[in-house]
Write a protein that holds these residues in place. Structure first.
Motif, PDB file in Angstrom:
ATOM      1  N   UNK A   1       0.798  -1.307  -0.130  1.00  0.00           N
ATOM      2  CA  UNK A   1      -0.074  -0.105  -0.164  1.00  0.00           C
ATOM      3  C   UNK A   1       0.794   1.303  -0.059  1.00  0.00           C
ATOM      4  N   UNK A   2       2.005   1.362   0.686  1.00  0.00           N
ATOM      5  CA  UNK A   2       2.588   2.535   0.909  1.00  0.00           C
ATOM      6  C   UNK A   2       3.617   2.881  -0.058  1.00  0.00           C
ATOM      7  N   UNK A   3       3.794   1.726  -1.027  1.00  0.00           N
ATOM      8  CA  UNK A   3       4.744   1.999  -2.151  1.00  0.00           C
ATOM      9  C   UNK A   3       3.773   2.814  -3.176  1.00  0.00           C
ATOM     10  N   UNK A   4       2.577   2.827  -3.073  1.00  0.00           N
ATOM     11  CA  UNK A   4       1.607   3.642  -4.006  1.00  0.00           C
ATOM     12  C   UNK A   4       1.362   4.992  -3.719  1.00  0.00           C
ATOM     13  N   UNK A   5       1.925   5.491  -2.424  1.00  0.00           N
ATOM     14  CA  UNK A   5       1.444   6.726  -1.621  1.00  0.00           C
ATOM     15  C   UNK A   5       2.611   7.689  -1.512  1.00  0.00           C
ATOM     16  N   UNK A   6       2.141   8.836  -1.986  1.00  0.00           N
ATOM     17  CA  UNK A   6       3.054   9.910  -1.549  1.00  0.00           C
ATOM     18  C   UNK A   6       2.686  11.020  -0.435  1.00  0.00           C
ATOM     19  N   UNK A   7       3.261  11.040   0.521  1.00  0.00           N
ATOM     20  CA  UNK A   7       2.692  11.708   1.696  1.00  0.00           C
ATOM     21  C   UNK A   7       3.429  13.132   2.074  1.00  0.00           C
ATOM     22  N   UNK A   8       2.732  14.048   2.201  1.00  0.00           N
ATOM     23  CA  UNK A   8       2.987  15.069   2.789  1.00  0.00           C
ATOM     24  C   UNK A   8       2.368  15.325   4.139  1.00  0.00           C
ATOM     25  N   UNK A   9       2.987  15.095   5.172  1.00  0.00           N
ATOM     26  CA  UNK A   9       2.279  15.427   6.502  1.00  0.00           C
ATOM     27  C   UNK A   9       2.370  16.564   6.964  1.00  0.00           C
ATOM     28  N   UNK A  10       1.651  16.854   7.979  1.00  0.00           N
ATOM     29  CA  UNK A  10       1.289  18.112   8.657  1.00  0.00           C
ATOM     30  C   UNK A  10       2.704  18.631   9.374  1.00  0.00           C
ATOM     31  N   UNK A  11       3.164  19.820   9.226  1.00  0.00           N
ATOM     32  CA  UNK A  11       4.656  20.067   9.836  1.00  0.00           C
ATOM     33  C   UNK A  11       5.601  18.938   9.520  1.00  0.00           C
ATOM     34  N   UNK A  12       5.645  18.708   7.933  1.00  0.00           N
ATOM     35  CA  UNK A  12       6.453  17.768   7.627  1.00  0.00           C
ATOM     36  C   UNK A  12       8.145  17.940   8.093  1.00  0.00           C
ATOM     37  N   UNK A  13       8.802  16.903   8.372  1.00  0.00           N
ATOM     38  CA  UNK A  13      10.208  17.181   8.802  1.00  0.00           C
ATOM     39  C   UNK A  13      11.028  16.802   7.641  1.00  0.00           C
ATOM     40  N   UNK A  14      12.369  17.571   7.765  1.00  0.00           N
ATOM     41  CA  UNK A  14      13.439  17.249   7.015  1.00  0.00           C
ATOM     42  C   UNK A  14      14.840  17.524   7.671  1.00  0.00           C
ATOM     43  N   UNK A  15      15.723  17.240   6.818  1.00  0.00           N
ATOM     44  CA  UNK A  15      17.002  17.200   7.582  1.00  0.00           C
ATOM     45  C   UNK A  15      17.835  18.638   7.229  1.00  0.00           C
TER      46      UNK A  15
ATOM     47  N   UNK B   1       0.789   6.851  -7.219  1.00  0.00           N
ATOM     48  CA  UNK B   1      -0.496   6.906  -7.704  1.00  0.00           C
ATOM     49  C   UNK B   1      -1.407   7.465  -6.898  1.00  0.00           C
ATOM     50  N   UNK B   2      -1.027   7.729  -5.565  1.00  0.00           N
ATOM     51  CA  UNK B   2      -1.974   8.108  -4.662  1.00  0.00           C
ATOM     52  C   UNK B   2      -1.301   9.334  -3.953  1.00  0.00           C
ATOM     53  N   UNK B   3      -1.502  10.253  -3.680  1.00  0.00           N
ATOM     54  CA  UNK B   3      -1.269  11.648  -2.835  1.00  0.00           C
ATOM     55  C   UNK B   3      -2.057  11.943  -1.633  1.00  0.00           C
ATOM     56  N   UNK B   4      -1.505  11.893  -0.332  1.00  0.00           N
ATOM     57  CA  UNK B   4      -2.282  12.286   0.485  1.00  0.00           C
ATOM     58  C   UNK B   4      -1.463  13.389   1.178  1.00  0.00           C
ATOM     59  N   UNK B   5      -2.015  14.598   1.263  1.00  0.00           N
ATOM     60  CA  UNK B   5      -1.262  15.907   1.388  1.00  0.00           C
ATOM     61  C   UNK B   5      -2.092  16.533   2.508  1.00  0.00           C
ATOM     62  N   UNK B   6      -1.451  16.711   3.741  1.00  0.00           N
ATOM     63  CA  UNK B   6      -1.905  17.375   4.822  1.00  0.00           C
ATOM     64  C   UNK B   6      -1.492  18.908   4.775  1.00  0.00           C
ATOM     65  N   UNK B   7      -2.252  19.648   4.611  1.00  0.00           N
ATOM     66  CA  UNK B   7      -2.428  21.227   4.659  1.00  0.00           C
ATOM     67  C   UNK B   7      -1.337  21.344   3.587  1.00  0.00           C
ATOM     68  N   UNK B   8      -1.617  21.193   2.324  1.00  0.00           N
ATOM     69  CA  UNK B   8      -0.272  21.430   1.357  1.00  0.00           C
ATOM     70  C   UNK B   8       0.344  22.683   1.066  1.00  0.00           C
TER      71      UNK B   8
END
Length: 307
Positions: free
Chosen positions: A72-86, A152-159
């Protein structure tokens, strides 16, 4: 592509998500609307497998997220709220790292990074370290990592959180374009984004779905939908009341509401006909458009406010 059936999430005594069900097909952009604390982000996290549901089922591309999470996760691109990075990485190196985590290597990784940089308008900052970026560029960098593997699927939290008006316009156009070939669900509390990017929208309040439809269908629930506002010399409420409910807004301005939705499209013509028969001099007249913010407030206000 996304199927949610009777989804529930509790945290102790708090029922954050309370038995919601919906689906998103390829080629759709679903806006997930609600006030702060309504359960939007919790739902996003269950779709992506970050939170396990208390009960109910989530499937992505036919794969149950709880039973077959990797597929399932292979199909998803996810932008979480307050996304973290390096913060010490450059934009380019961070996106290269994200591509590697998605199994891309060599020329495929380079192409993926280049595509994500172009799509998210990051060319001007590609060699900067993330900690030197503005909030808007940091957010777009995190959006780029969600797109890096062309999911194939995008889940975007407050993009569009933290973006300036020009950047918001660019991202909304990008979401609308991506929605032509992907299944997109994004959460927001900014109502103008429904018109700007969504094919459908859900309003959630206190963990429950309170409205679901196209932007036009939601707007039709506004009490203003189909009303006519008129300012004319000689106009009076008694004559106008033959056409529908009349409200005086002062200064010789009247708002006429259709008796029901079926009469809404004909009300403006009926008002024009009455004006011509009575010989009133019109200074202004226009048909009202249903307001999404009014619908939103009516459905999500606390019970004490509704009372």
């Amino acid at each position: 592509m996304i199927r949610i059936d009777n989804l529930v999430k509790t945290f102790g005594a708090k029922r954050a998500v309370d038995g919601i069900s919906f689906g998103v097909e390829r080629g759709e952009v679903l806006g997930f609307l609600g006030p702060n604390g309504s359960g939007k982000s919790t739902t996003m996290r269950m779709i992506t497998g970050f939170y396990p549901p208390t009960s109910g089922r989530v499937s992505v591309g036919g794969h149950d997220v709880a039973e077959n999470p990797i597929a399932a996760k292979r199909l998803i691109g996810y932008l979480p709220e307050n996304a973290a990075s390096y913060p010490d990485m450059t934009v380019e190196s961070f996106l290269g790292f994200a591509a590697a985590m998605r199994g891309l290597d060599g020329a495929a990784r380079k192409r993926a990074v280049g595509r994500a940089i172009e799509m998210c308008f990051l060319s001007a900052v590609v060699h900067q370290s993330i900690d030197t970026l503005s909030k808007g560029y940091k957010h777009r960098t995190c959006l780029a990592q969600a797109l890096i593997h062309d999911p194939e699927v995008l889940v975007l939290d407050e993009p569009t959180d933290g973006l300036d008006p020009n950047q918001k316009h660019e991202v909304r156009n990008l979401i609308r374009e991506l929605g032509k070939s992907k299944a997109v669900v994004f959460s927001t509390h900014i109502l103008e984004e429904v018109d700007a990017a969504c094919t459908r929208a859900i309003i959630i309040d206190r963990g429950k779905i309170v409205a679901h439809g196209t932007p036009g269908e939601l707007r039709a629930r506004s009490k203003l939908e189909g009303a006519v506002t008129l300012q004319a010399d000689g106009a009076n409420a008694d004559k106008l009341s033959t056409l529908g409910r009349v409200e005086s807004t002062g200064g010789g301005v009247f708002r006429i509401y259709p008796r029901d939705a079926a009469h809404g499209p004909d009300l403006a013509l009926a008002v024009i006909d009455l004006v011509n028969r009575e010989g009133w001099k019109v200074h202004g007249m226009y048909s009202e458009r249903g307001e999404l913010d009014e619908v939103f407030r009516s459905l999500t206000q606390p019970d004490t406010a509704k009372a």
